[in-house]
Every structure is written in structure tokens, then in C-alpha cells.
Write an enzyme that holds these catalytic residues in place. Sequence first.
Site, PDB file in Angstrom:
ATOM      1  N   HIS A 120     -21.046   6.529 -55.888  1.00 33.53           N
ATOM      2  CA  HIS A 120     -21.256   7.919 -55.478  1.00 33.53           C
ATOM      3  C   HIS A 120     -21.218   8.783 -56.743  1.00 33.53           C
ATOM      4  O   HIS A 120     -20.545   8.421 -57.714  1.00 33.53           O
ATOM      5  CB  HIS A 120     -20.105   8.291 -54.536  1.00 33.53           C
ATOM      6  CG  HIS A 120     -20.203   9.637 -53.907  1.00 33.53           C
ATOM      7  ND1 HIS A 120     -19.823  10.783 -54.549  1.00 33.53           N
ATOM      8  CD2 HIS A 120     -20.637  10.019 -52.679  1.00 33.53           C
ATOM      9  CE1 HIS A 120     -20.006  11.819 -53.744  1.00 33.53           C
ATOM     10  NE2 HIS A 120     -20.498  11.385 -52.595  1.00 33.53           N
ATOM     11  N   ASP A 197     -12.588   3.566 -56.183  1.00 28.36           N
ATOM     12  CA  ASP A 197     -13.007   4.669 -55.329  1.00 28.36           C
ATOM     13  C   ASP A 197     -12.894   4.158 -53.887  1.00 28.36           C
ATOM     14  O   ASP A 197     -13.738   3.395 -53.417  1.00 28.36           O
ATOM     15  CB  ASP A 197     -14.442   5.067 -55.677  1.00 28.36           C
ATOM     16  CG  ASP A 197     -15.019   6.073 -54.681  1.00 28.36           C
ATOM     17  OD1 ASP A 197     -14.378   6.342 -53.644  1.00 28.36           O
ATOM     18  OD2 ASP A 197     -16.129   6.578 -54.932  1.00 28.36           O
ATOM     19  N   GLN A 200     -14.558   5.289 -48.894  1.00 31.11           N
ATOM     20  CA  GLN A 200     -15.107   4.670 -47.671  1.00 31.11           C
ATOM     21  C   GLN A 200     -14.290   3.464 -47.240  1.00 31.11           C
ATOM     22  O   GLN A 200     -14.636   2.814 -46.248  1.00 31.11           O
ATOM     23  CB  GLN A 200     -16.566   4.230 -47.897  1.00 31.11           C
ATOM     24  CG  GLN A 200     -17.512   5.344 -48.268  1.00 31.11           C
ATOM     25  CD  GLN A 200     -17.775   6.323 -47.122  1.00 31.11           C
ATOM     26  OE1 GLN A 200     -17.425   6.071 -45.971  1.00 31.11           O
ATOM     27  NE2 GLN A 200     -18.384   7.451 -47.435  1.00 31.11           N
ATOM     28  N   LYS A 223     -12.370  11.787 -44.347  1.00 31.25           N
ATOM     29  CA  LYS A 223     -13.190  10.662 -43.892  1.00 31.25           C
ATOM     30  C   LYS A 223     -12.398   9.719 -43.001  1.00 31.25           C
ATOM     31  O   LYS A 223     -12.912   8.728 -42.512  1.00 31.25           O
ATOM     32  CB  LYS A 223     -13.740   9.886 -45.093  1.00 31.25           C
ATOM     33  CG  LYS A 223     -14.745  10.699 -45.914  1.00 31.25           C
ATOM     34  CD  LYS A 223     -15.400   9.829 -46.947  1.00 31.25           C
ATOM     35  CE  LYS A 223     -16.077  10.626 -48.042  1.00 31.25           C
ATOM     36  NZ  LYS A 223     -17.336  11.224 -47.629  1.00 31.25           N
ATOM     37  N   CYS A 363     -25.740  11.347 -52.358  1.00 30.25           N
ATOM     38  CA  CYS A 363     -24.982  11.505 -53.609  1.00 30.25           C
ATOM     39  C   CYS A 363     -24.925  10.196 -54.383  1.00 30.25           C
ATOM     40  O   CYS A 363     -23.880   9.832 -54.947  1.00 30.25           O
ATOM     41  CB  CYS A 363     -23.570  12.009 -53.347  1.00 30.25           C
ATOM     42  SG  CYS A 363     -23.524  13.567 -52.499  1.00 30.25           S
TER      43      CYS A 363
HETATM   44  N1  7TS Z   1     -16.880   8.237 -53.128  1.00 32.15           N
HETATM   45  C1  7TS Z   1     -17.548   7.752 -52.075  1.00 32.15           C
HETATM   46  C2  7TS Z   1     -17.804   6.293 -51.973  1.00 32.15           C
HETATM   47  C3  7TS Z   1     -17.977   8.634 -51.078  1.00 32.15           C
HETATM   48  O1  7TS Z   1     -18.634   8.133 -50.029  1.00 32.15           O
HETATM   49  C4  7TS Z   1     -17.712  10.013 -51.199  1.00 32.15           C
HETATM   50  C5  7TS Z   1     -18.230  11.003 -50.202  1.00 32.15           C
HETATM   51  C6  7TS Z   1     -16.977  10.454 -52.300  1.00 32.15           C
HETATM   52  C7  7TS Z   1     -16.586   9.541 -53.254  1.00 32.15           C
HETATM   53  C8  7TS Z   1     -16.589  11.879 -52.484  1.00 32.15           C
HETATM   54  O2  7TS Z   1     -15.618  12.228 -51.574  1.00 32.15           O
HETATM   55  P1  7TS Z   1     -15.102  13.746 -51.469  1.00 32.15           P
HETATM   56  O3  7TS Z   1     -14.224  13.731 -50.263  1.00 32.15           O
HETATM   57  O4  7TS Z   1     -14.394  14.056 -52.718  1.00 32.15           O
HETATM   58  O5  7TS Z   1     -16.340  14.565 -51.278  1.00 32.15           O
HETATM   59  N2  7TS Z   1     -19.387  10.562 -49.525  1.00 32.15           N
HETATM   60  C9  7TS Z   1     -20.243  11.310 -48.788  1.00 32.15           C
HETATM   61  C10 7TS Z   1     -21.329  10.758 -48.132  1.00 32.15           C
HETATM   62  O6  7TS Z   1     -21.624   9.573 -48.149  1.00 32.15           O
HETATM   63  N3  7TS Z   1     -21.994  11.713 -47.488  1.00 32.15           N
HETATM   64  O7  7TS Z   1     -21.359  12.882 -47.700  1.00 32.15           O
HETATM   65  C11 7TS Z   1     -20.268  12.628 -48.511  1.00 32.15           C
END
Ligand code: 7TS
Length: 408
Positions: A120, A197, A200, A223, A363
Site C-alpha cells: 500500500h 504492515d 489487513q 478496519k 493506493c
Molecule cells: N496498509 C494496508 C495494507 C492497507 O490496506 C491500508 C488501507 C493501509 C496500510 C493504510 O491504512 P490507514 O488506516 O492508515 O489508512 N487500505 C485501504 C484500502 O485498501 N482501501 O482504502 C484503504
Amino acid sequence: MNPEIKSYFPILNQEINGHPLVYLDSAATSQKPTPVIEALKEYYEFDNSNVHRGVHTLGNRATEKYEGAREKVQQFIKANSTQEIVFLRGTTTAINLVAQSYGRANVEEGDEIVITYMEHHSNIIPWQQLAKERGAVLKYIELEEDGTISLENVRAAITDRTKIVSMVYVSNVLGTMNPVKEVAKIAHEHGAVMMVDGAQAAPHLKIDVQDLDCDFFAFSGHKMVGPTGIGVLYGKKHLLEAMEPVEFGGEMIDFVGLYDSTWKELPWKFEGGTPIIAGAVGLAAAIDFLQDIGLDEIEKHEHHMAATAMDKMSKIEGLDIYGPTDPAKRAGIVTFNLKEVHPHDVATVLDMSGIAVRAGHHCAQPLMKWLDVTATARASFYLYNDESDIDRLVEGLRSAKEYFSDVF
Ligand code: 7TS
């Protein structure tokens, strides 16, 4: 999975464009169950106060809830101590903290930072910036044709110049589950630290940071049925202890002089400003909710959903599914394209039937390049989805095919 689970999520009980909502965008953010919403309501109605400062009752209650949430997170990911649990805004903030603090102190010119093509943007750009600043080399681990990572390619990328390896546990696009434990071992053999990371992964798998032996692990509350605005950085205590804060101000200080100041001990030195108190309370309720159901149960359900969806979707002619074909190698994420139809158009037509999927680059633009597409559509499943949602998706995709019949 108990069919009653859906009823805990009030948002799902509505119609969109005249059809019952089918929410298949949990990888972007998950929906929130009543116990989480109630925990937030109760906190604001009865306990709301700032933490770590008051002698009054509300202040003590808020502090107990906030620090209680930290203990819950510690147990949830099996960290050794609450000092290893830093509350931050989310995965993005957590990775940036590691890059800016650990990275700046430990990466020098010519050193290597190793990531993969399936990251990401949150796990790419902080390292790009660090590499530029320090004159370091950013290296990418090659993917196998099915979007998995082989340890052979990991070994080929990591050298004695590697200082940091950072890898997604579960890809938000391909659903691939990566062998982060084995990668951590290889990283350590070369003296590098391993950052995972887990954005997910934490919502869907049992996490044991000690078993993974990773040095840093980041995830986001929103999430995993928790509220937005709260996330976690886990770090091994000796590493966090040696790291400098990147945000300075109230809450994180021990003593402030005119020209110099000292910091609180772990983990508070990284939590400058009024903390994300309600967020932590909501996250604790989310963990309770997930653990009551059981992470093993959730993981099993998602493999089943992915397998069923892939089986039914692959029967639609002209539909390409990306990522591992073996559902055992992936979480509940199915990314696809319907021939030449732009995924935004597919998502718009599905929305007309009340089905929410995400379309775009997710992303993950380097991964899109690797897949040789500009964008894809993505259905992501969570504990509140069931087979009827898959049937609705398949039906919606068949209608989309008819809608764009000139392409087929
Ligand atoms: N890493 C992964 C694997 C992600 O899927 C996401 C967000 C992030 C980092 C960032 O997370 P945040 O909470 O700091 O924003 N992924 C997604 C997505 O797949 N669609 O919208 C956000």
C-alpha cells in the site's frame, strides 16, 4: 459463521438505490457493531475527560479506560508489555513514525530498505522519503506470477546492507498472505529489522508478534470493526526505547525547560497531545467483539468466502481475477476486472443494485503497474458477509455485463 452476526451491524440494515445494501468494501473500512457504537456512546455520556492529569473521578475513569485498552491490545497481539503498544492515528502514522524515527537514526548512505511490489502507498512513500533523505537504496522484492512472494526472492533482495525490511502481511489488493515470520528470520540473519504492515491482517487473523518475531507491527482500528482515528504501533521495547519521538508537545514530556526538555517513558513519549481516548475505548470494544466470535472462526469464514466468490465469479466469461488462485493463500479479498469495462463503471452499476465495491488503484500504484492495469474493482469480505452477498455480487456482475454488452 453465525447468521445473526449481521444484525449487530445497524448500518447494513438499509436499502441503497432500492435494494438491500451488500457491503463488500471492508478492506477500505469495516462497519461497526452495536457494542462498539455503545462503548463510544457510554464513554462520551459518562466518562469523557482528559487522561493522565486529573485527580478528579472522570479523569481517572478515562485514564483507566484508555490504559485498559492498551492492555487489551497487548493481549490481542501477544506483545510482551504495554510499553510496546503505542496508540496513533492508524497504520499510515505508525509506519511514518518508524521511518522518521528509527529510519533516520539507523539508515545511512548506501544502506538498503527492502519492500515489495504489493505494498500500500503507506508502506512505500515513507521509505521513499527516507531513502532520498539518507541516500539509501529502496529495493523491491519480486513477486511470483500469481502474486505471492517466494523466500528465494526474499533472500535475493536482502543483503548485509539492508537495514529495514517492511512488508504487508495481507495484501489489500491481491489478498495474498505473506510469510512474514520467515521473512523476519531472514532479515534478522542480515542484521536488519522487520516491520509488518498488519492493516489487513489484524482484522482477520490471530496475531502473535512474539511468534512472528517482527520488530514493528502496525494496524488500524477502523478496519477491524473499531472507530476511525485510532491505530497501533507495536515495537520491541529495546527498539522503541532507543527511538526519538517525532511529535513534540503536551502529554509526551517529563520535564520542560526553557531550552531543553525530557520525555516520558514508553509508550507515552510517542503520544504527543491529547491522546485518542475515545478511539482506544472503541478499539477495545472492537477487540472484545472479534474475540467473542474468535479470530480462527473469522479467518476460516473469509477463506470460505474467497473460495466461494472466486469459484462463482470465475464462471463469468470475460472476468479476470488477480492474485493467488489457491484460496488457501489469500484472505477474503477478490480483485477483478470485467474485460474492457472501466472498474469505476462496474462499481457504479453495482451500486445501482445496492452493492458496494471499491474501484481504483487501491493506493497500490506500483502493484497496478506490475499487474499491467491502471485500476481494478475489488470485493472484500468480512465477518458480516455471507453467501447471499456473493450471489448478489455475481448477479450484479452479470447485469453489468449486459449493461456494457457492446464490449462483450
Ligand atoms: N496498509 C494496508 C495494507 C492497507 O490496506 C491500508 C488501507 C493501509 C496500510 C493504510 O491504512 P490507514 O488506516 O492508515 O489508512 N487500505 C485501504 C484500502 O485498501 N482501501 O482504502 C484503504
